[in-house]
Design a protein around this motif. Sequence first.
Motif, PDB file in Angstrom:
ATOM      1  N   ARG A 110       0.810  -1.214   0.000  1.00  0.00           N
ATOM      2  CA  ARG A 110       0.000   0.000   0.000  1.00  0.00           C
ATOM      3  C   ARG A 110       0.850   1.275   0.000  1.00  0.00           C
ATOM      4  O   ARG A 110       0.331   2.356  -0.250  1.00  0.00           O
ATOM      5  CB  ARG A 110      -0.954   0.001   1.195  1.00  0.00           C
ATOM      6  CG  ARG A 110      -2.170  -0.875   0.966  1.00  0.00           C
ATOM      7  CD  ARG A 110      -3.031  -0.333  -0.176  1.00  0.00           C
ATOM      8  NE  ARG A 110      -4.114  -1.252  -0.544  1.00  0.00           N
ATOM      9  CZ  ARG A 110      -4.123  -1.999  -1.618  1.00  0.00           C
ATOM     10  NH1 ARG A 110      -3.103  -1.958  -2.470  1.00  0.00           N
ATOM     11  NH2 ARG A 110      -5.141  -2.784  -1.890  1.00  0.00           N
ATOM     12  N   THR A 139      -6.912   3.251  -2.321  1.00  0.00           N
ATOM     13  CA  THR A 139      -7.116   1.876  -2.754  1.00  0.00           C
ATOM     14  C   THR A 139      -8.318   1.859  -3.707  1.00  0.00           C
ATOM     15  O   THR A 139      -9.120   2.806  -3.728  1.00  0.00           O
ATOM     16  CB  THR A 139      -7.409   0.946  -1.568  1.00  0.00           C
ATOM     17  OG1 THR A 139      -8.693   1.277  -1.019  1.00  0.00           O
ATOM     18  CG2 THR A 139      -6.335   1.074  -0.493  1.00  0.00           C
ATOM     19  N   ASN A 146      -1.911   0.264  -5.602  1.00  0.00           N
ATOM     20  CA  ASN A 146      -3.343   0.166  -5.292  1.00  0.00           C
ATOM     21  C   ASN A 146      -3.943  -1.152  -5.767  1.00  0.00           C
ATOM     22  O   ASN A 146      -5.156  -1.274  -5.897  1.00  0.00           O
ATOM     23  CB  ASN A 146      -4.104   1.328  -5.947  1.00  0.00           C
ATOM     24  CG  ASN A 146      -3.784   2.649  -5.287  1.00  0.00           C
ATOM     25  OD1 ASN A 146      -3.482   2.697  -4.101  1.00  0.00           O
ATOM     26  ND2 ASN A 146      -3.842   3.725  -6.045  1.00  0.00           N
TER      27      ASN A 146
END
Length: 228
Positions: free
Chosen positions: A71, A157, A75
């Motif tokens: 992270r 994300t 993504n």
Amino acid sequence: MKDVYTVLVVDDDHSIVELLTDFLMNEGFQVKLAYDTTQALDVLKQCRIDCLVLDIMMPGQNGFELCRQLRMKSNVPIIFLSALSDDVDKIRGLALGGDDYIVKTASPGEIVARVKAVLRRSSSQQELKRKVLDYGRLSLDLATREVSIEGQPISLTPKEYDLLQLFAEHPKYVFTYEQLLEKFWEGIGDKHTIRVHLSRLREKIEAEPNEPKFIVNVWGIGYRFKGE
């Protein structure tokens, strides 16, 4: 729309890896395998991966640590696969940036369905014509899925982006907990799942996350987007 997706299955249990590989390949996916996080990182360096199915408890570095590493620079959708059904682990996984959390007692068919759902959400906007939603210090480019705060790009994300886009495209509309669960989690989960994701999203887009100006609570019902 992409024709073939590549899924990386990371689990130290060879039987689970083989079973999921069979089911995924039968559904037309390309599959890469790794039995620990070191192998997974090697695969990620060599191949473009569209989704990870990631075990949590493995020898050496665990799945949570790998997710944290990824992270910082990626993504790519991550689905945690765990023998544990404990809510604490689920919330931790989602808070670290996981897009879904599945207990290993789930059938291989359900796991494949969840992979498809995550990929569908992350790629559903690829064919949109260029369109930018501008809300002062916050802007979303729907074609590139890029989000900026005061002109500076931020990393979200896939799940965070999809949530933000839904709200930004429907300002003032109140989305209930049930609607959000049905749309983004196939109706599986609870209010804690939504709260964790929105808390993480607010940390990235709000000047004061504890006093949000964009996505606000409608107590007892859900959330709405109002802008600053």
